[in-house]
Structures are given as C-alpha cells and as structure tokens.
Design an enzyme around this catalytic site. Structure first.
Site, mmCIF file in Angstrom:
data_model
loop_
_atom_site.group_PDB
_atom_site.id
_atom_site.type_symbol
_atom_site.label_atom_id
_atom_site.label_comp_id
_atom_site.label_asym_id
_atom_site.label_seq_id
_atom_site.Cartn_x
_atom_site.Cartn_y
_atom_site.Cartn_z
ATOM 1 N N CYS A 14 -23.533 5.444 6.724
ATOM 2 C CA CYS A 14 -22.071 5.347 6.812
ATOM 3 C C CYS A 14 -21.543 4.259 5.877
ATOM 4 O O CYS A 14 -21.629 3.073 6.188
ATOM 5 C CB CYS A 14 -21.680 5.043 8.258
ATOM 6 S SG CYS A 14 -19.914 4.757 8.490
ATOM 7 N N CYS A 17 -19.042 1.788 7.452
ATOM 8 C CA CYS A 17 -19.664 0.801 8.336
ATOM 9 C C CYS A 17 -20.237 -0.354 7.530
ATOM 10 O O CYS A 17 -20.084 -1.517 7.899
ATOM 11 C CB CYS A 17 -20.763 1.449 9.175
ATOM 12 S SG CYS A 17 -20.140 2.713 10.288
#
Length: 98
Positions: A14, A17
């Site tokens: 991700c 993230c």
C-alpha cells in the site's frame, strides 16, 4: 489503532500507507497523554480489495480507505490523505472524548 497494509517482508503493498507512516508516528509521539498504538493488518491486496472483506463489512470497524487512524471507542478517525496532515493527527489525539 491504525488500520493499514499487510507487511510480509517489511515492504508494504500500500503506497498510501508507506507515505502516511512517518506522519502517524510523529503525531503519536507528540500527542499528549499515553496512547496504545496498534497496527492492524488487513491482509494482502487481493483480500483487502474483496468487497466482502470483514474490515469493510463489519459495522463496528467499517474501513473503506487505507490507511485509517481510529481513536478506538469513539467515532473519531482520519483516513487516506488526512493522515498526511500532522495538525489533524494531533487534533484527533488531543481531543477530549468526554
């Protein structure tokens, strides 16, 4: 609690993230009081993208965006690009919940 990516070999699938991680860390460190910072893995990308993923469908959690920072026991949360703003993170953690 932070709901975010799955870490397998130390690398996240991700990118949002990865980008938000230093902001979250800084916000937690500068927050007044004591917090328990829990990182919850949502699994691999395929599991997360499944519309029946329990993180998406559970009425108590109901996460739709990664990353998400939740002040557990409240309705307060920050999602996605909001986690690139130190002021928002500090406000979330500094607010009195009474």
């Amino acid at each position: 609690m932070v709901i975010k990516h799955h870490i397998n070999d130390g690398n996240s699938w991700c990118p949002d993230c990865v980008k938000a991680h230093p902001f979250i860390e800084k916000g937690i460190q500068s927050a007044p009081g004591t917090y328990h910072y829990i990182i919850v893995s949502v699994g691999d990308r395929a599991f997360w993208k499944n519309s029946k993923c329990p993180f998406r469908t559970n009425s108590e959690i109901h996460i739709q965006t990664l990353p998400t920072l939740v002040k557990w026991g409240t309705q307060k949360r920050l999602e996605g690009d909001q986690l690139l703003n130190n002021d928002l993170i500090e406000m979330l953690l500094a607010e009195d919940d009474n």
